[in-house]
Design a protein around this motif. Structure first.
Motif, short mmCIF file in Angstrom:
data_model
loop_
_atom_site.label_atom_id
_atom_site.label_comp_id
_atom_site.label_asym_id
_atom_site.label_seq_id
_atom_site.Cartn_x
_atom_site.Cartn_y
_atom_site.Cartn_z
N GLU B 237 -4.21 5.86 -5.14
CA GLU B 237 -4.67 4.44 -4.20
C GLU B 237 -6.14 4.62 -4.43
OE1 GLU B 237 -2.77 3.00 -0.80
OE2 GLU B 237 -1.62 4.71 -0.69
N GLU B 239 -9.94 1.90 -4.22
CA GLU B 239 -10.75 0.84 -4.04
C GLU B 239 -11.53 0.91 -5.43
OE1 GLU B 239 -11.06 0.12 0.78
OE2 GLU B 239 -12.79 0.59 -0.20
N ASN B 346 -1.55 -2.12 -9.45
CA ASN B 346 -1.33 -3.22 -8.53
C ASN B 346 -2.49 -3.52 -7.62
OD1 ASN B 346 0.75 -4.81 -6.79
ND2 ASN B 346 0.17 -3.33 -5.17
N ILE B 347 -2.58 -4.80 -7.29
CA ILE B 347 -3.84 -5.18 -6.37
C ILE B 347 -2.99 -5.27 -4.93
CG2 ILE B 347 -5.11 -6.88 -5.49
CD1 ILE B 347 -5.70 -7.90 -8.56
N GLN B 348 -3.34 -4.23 -4.22
CA GLN B 348 -2.68 -4.32 -2.80
C GLN B 348 -3.44 -5.26 -1.79
OE1 GLN B 348 -3.66 -0.44 -1.13
NE2 GLN B 348 -1.92 0.43 -2.23
N GLY B 349 -5.01 -5.67 -2.15
CA GLY B 349 -5.63 -6.61 -1.29
C GLY B 349 -6.85 -6.85 -2.09
N LEU B 350 -7.39 -7.91 -1.82
CA LEU B 350 -8.55 -8.39 -2.33
C LEU B 350 -9.66 -8.62 -0.98
CD1 LEU B 350 -7.80 -10.81 -5.21
CD2 LEU B 350 -8.91 -8.66 -5.44
N VAL B 351 -11.01 -8.18 -0.96
CA VAL B 351 -11.74 -8.31 -0.02
C VAL B 351 -13.37 -8.54 -0.42
CG1 VAL B 351 -12.94 -6.92 2.10
CG2 VAL B 351 -10.43 -6.51 1.34
N LYS B 370 -8.55 -3.49 -3.57
CA LYS B 370 -7.62 -2.45 -3.10
C LYS B 370 -6.43 -2.25 -4.14
CE LYS B 370 -8.63 -2.89 1.70
NZ LYS B 370 -9.36 -1.38 1.83
N GLU B 372 -3.50 0.11 -6.40
CA GLU B 372 -2.69 1.54 -6.36
C GLU B 372 -2.14 1.42 -7.65
OE1 GLU B 372 0.22 0.26 -4.21
OE2 GLU B 372 0.98 0.18 -6.15
N THR B 405 -8.75 7.14 -2.26
CA THR B 405 -8.38 7.35 -0.89
C THR B 405 -6.94 8.46 -0.79
OG1 THR B 405 -6.78 5.31 -0.75
CG2 THR B 405 -8.90 5.20 -0.03
#
Lengths: 506, 506
Positions: B237, B239, B346-351, B370, B372, B405
């Protein structure tokens, strides 16, 4: 207004047109009349400040559905109190507008555009409560009012109203008739303002005007100069969303990320769709058909920009923005030309899946990019959105949703129009240096006046100073300690003079 | 554990190995001994449940820095109370581990891996308070304990401890020695567990074991079967962040969006960098050198997957996931092969920028994805991250930050190892159907045991049932009303039997 305070500040530095004498007597108002009006402005000062404070304490925020119907009702009362004989609330699909007329029996009519709404705010970020409308001493500026809407746009608008109250108190008939149209959704990109303006009685009244101004208070604290913008880019705000639900692939909600091996991913699809909209460096719009619609800047427009560039500081601009380099390491003048010249696709925000600290093993069911496009002539909002839809469809992204939240096309006004000439004349009489700017990169819904069917001149105009639009600690100068900047009373007098210049300019 | 409950459930359906008789007497423990241990388990039932409740009420959550040092201290006491002669806290750069040994004078030693931490939770989403450890009747399941950590992993671990308490109460010496290693950062991807395991005394103790299990309670409520996973993908994982600050282009903070015309955009740069990592459909990793490291599944591995596919329901899986189609509309068996076979990004999140309702006219100074990655043999965490760095650098994205992370490489254990054979034997004796699965798509830090320098067999093992890991209303069955699923007491007896099978398996 969706204006960039950085631009405002820089563009207001000394430029093409130099003022001569402060408050010179001249066209349309005799010296004794001028003195009476000035005395009335002074006598009404406390009432004008109290009026502004009361207005700031009543915020209307469309994004939060806050302050309606109080906001438009208050706007209506403000108009009637200032001498408009007629003022009515005009409903729309969204928040209502307010339409008011003041018939002075004059030959000419001036259009006035107000926004009664303000931007959202977070009180924790403010030194003084954003709704307290507190009067404080700001070193180098004088006595200022602090609050949401102080400069954007209640302060300058209240200054215009103060001019009308003073004329009334001085027993003078206005030299022009007025048509006021106010909206309550400017801060969400005026999604329904076109509907309000095209109500037949509103359109008919506006059609009779020589043009429309929105009162501003953007004098440069460094030079006292103002910018007279001849145009502004348009802005269209929308969300691009990929969801498993609409797509029919990928998950409908967030699922465990290990499933990525066999399940399609909405955020990856969003990344793929986004990457077709701009060049790899993000700087050139590659949506089919957009560049073909861009009208190049004229030689005169480039000349005006070059004059502004020559008289402003690149270092200050970079420092204010926190930027070390322009795109492609271009020069200051090139950067200002690009600011006026090119359409843009900007990512305002990205939203998908897990957005907290660290990671979370999800494959999101949904991903959204908050986009805004800035448009230049001859792009229009509707045509641009149609081109975007076709561009995505052609590449197989027909499931990608375009949810438009607001916007409008670019606005442009002729330098030779009576409105602009009256503005220039007023600046000269007030001893305020004016810089003509061909096109602001920030946006305002001027196209609703300058575009069909009205086709009127329109722009920002006014004196005085404030800053902090959309930011904490927004302020507007009430009593100026800076000799280059007018306080609220002098700025009100500037509007009085402007009305006479409008009446006198053929 | 970062396991996909969807996978767990499906993979536990009946498969390759069929059990025969419930709790058959046999290798290592005589019938009278068995009866005494069972009686001791029953006598200790209330104490075992109370022990689990006490543990759930003391959450350790690394992401929130909550429950340290109470968590490791409690873990240490749990070990000592269960009969470990030695238990000590092993510090690390992050949260400490707990290392304990139980010398039974036996020839063989079994390694036990515990996690004393749990996943974050939002009490508002729970039917019963997540720390109340309430015992409730769950129709179709029986009496269950509800709370964070109930199944992931305190319930199964407390069941294992109950087995040790019962052996002690029954006056029996364990047939194997035990080495326990517990960590408190499993839920943040075990960033420091390698450091804990390679402490010389810990590594030396583990090196003597026949292998390592983490207790689980994943019996299928439909069939009672369990999956014996021979491996799991690795997960890393991190970023990916683009910031104006690091880049030296674009803004350092958020600025007005109109500046996009002349200022570079961190979110657009992130989009460009991301789009190089996978194929346009998001489904194939295109990072330089990754595919070359992927070891294809063996014929035996594909055979095991085909057996699972044949005995599980594609429709149920799609319904549980909320997915209508697999990637490329592949078949159920192909989807299961891909789940085991391919590495993923995989895109866990976009910020980035503004993420609230509507729009906000900013050009963000920063954008983060984010990510993983799931890894298969022969990919390792370190090599994969080095390849990613080189891939980005080669394409001019050397400013794109990779902030790791946590994570670990894939784990694989030989089907013929003594540990797996002992597990199969126990399942057969307990009458629980076992399905061998070559590689779970979910991840756990097994590679810390199966990789160098330890090179041990390792896997999940246990009976009983619970669900809701990482979700609200997580539960673990205490008294089963489902004849196919063992309650906590029977599951504890399963662990007792397993210890004897380990002792007996050459």
């Amino acid at each position: 207004m969706d204006m960039n305070s950085g631009i405002k500040r820089r563009a207001m530095l000394k430029g093409a047109v130099a003022g001569t004498a402060l408050a010179a007597p001249g066209a349309g108002i005799a010296a004794d009349g001028m003195a009476k009006v000035k005395a009335a402005i002074a006598a009404n000062h406390d009432a004008a400040v109290a009026r502004l404070q009361e207005w700031i304490r009543l915020p209307s925020i469309a994004a939060e559905d806050r302050g309606y119907p109080e906001g438009p009702e208050h706007m209506q009362r403000l108009a009637l109190d200032a001498g408009f004989q007629h003022a009515e609330i005009i409903p729309s699909k969204g928040k209502p507008g307010v339409f008011a007329t003041l018939d002075a029996g004059a030959k000419k009519t001036l259009g006035i555009y107000f926004m009664y709404d303000v931007k959202q705010f977070d009180p924790s970020e403010w030194e003084h409560p954003p709704l307290a409308a507190k009067l404080v001493d700001k070193p180098g500026f004088g006595k200022v009012i602090v609050g949401r809407g102080a400069v954007n746009q209640k302060g300058p608008q209240a200054t215009f109203l103060a001019a009308l109250h003073a004329m009334k108190a001085a027993g003078r008939t206005l030299p022009v008739n007025l048509v006021l149209i106010a909206e309550g959704e400017e801060e969400i990109a005026s999604p329904n303002f076109h509907e309000i303006v095209t109500v037949p009685k509103v359109a008919a009244a506006l059609k009779k005007t020589v043009g429309v101004i929105i009162p501003t208070g953007w004098q440069s604290p460094a030079t006292g100069g103002v910018t007279l913008a001849l145009g502004a880019k348009g802005a269209v705000e929308f969300e691009l969303t990929v969801s498993g639900e609409k797509w029919g692939r990928g998950p409908r909600g967030d699922i465990h990320s290990s499933e990525k091996a066999r399940v399609d991913s909405p955020p990856w699809r969003l990344v793929a769709a986004l990457s077709t909209l701009v060049s790899k460096d993000g700087n050139t719009v590659t949506i089919d058909g957009i560049q073909e619609q861009v009208a190049p800047l004229t030689a005169r427009q480039k000349q005006l920009i070059a004059m502004t560039a020559a008289n402003t500081s690149e270092a200050d601009a970079k420092k204010a923005l926190g930027v070390e380099r322009w795109i492609d390491d271009m020069s200051w003048e090139e950067s200002m030309i690009r600011l006026a010249q090119v359409p843009t696709v900007n990512i305002q925000g990205l939203v998908s899946g897990y957005m907290g600290p660290g990671g979370k093993t999800v494959l999101p069911g949904r991903a959204t990019a908050k986009i805004e496009m800035r448009l230049v002539p001859d792009l229009t909002k509707e045509d641009t959105l149609a081109k975007l839809r076709a561009h995505l469809d052609k590449r197989g992204f027909s499931d990608v949703e375009i949810n438009v939240t607001g916007g409008y096309g670019p606005t442009q006004t002729d330098e030779g129009s009576a409105l602009i000439r009256a503005e220039l004349a007023t600046c000269e009489r007030m001893g305020v240096k004016a810089t003509l700017h061909p096109r602001l990169a920030g946006s305002w819904p001027g196209v609703i006046f300058t575009g069909p069917p009205l086709n009127l001149p329109a722009g920002q105009f006014g004196f005085g100073h404030g800053s902090g639009a959309h930011a904490p600690n927004e302020y507007f100068v009430i009593e100026s300690s800076n000799p280059k900047v007018l306080g609220m009373d002098d700025a009100a007098y500037g509007f009085v003079d402007f009305l006479y210049q409008v009446a006198a300019t053929g």
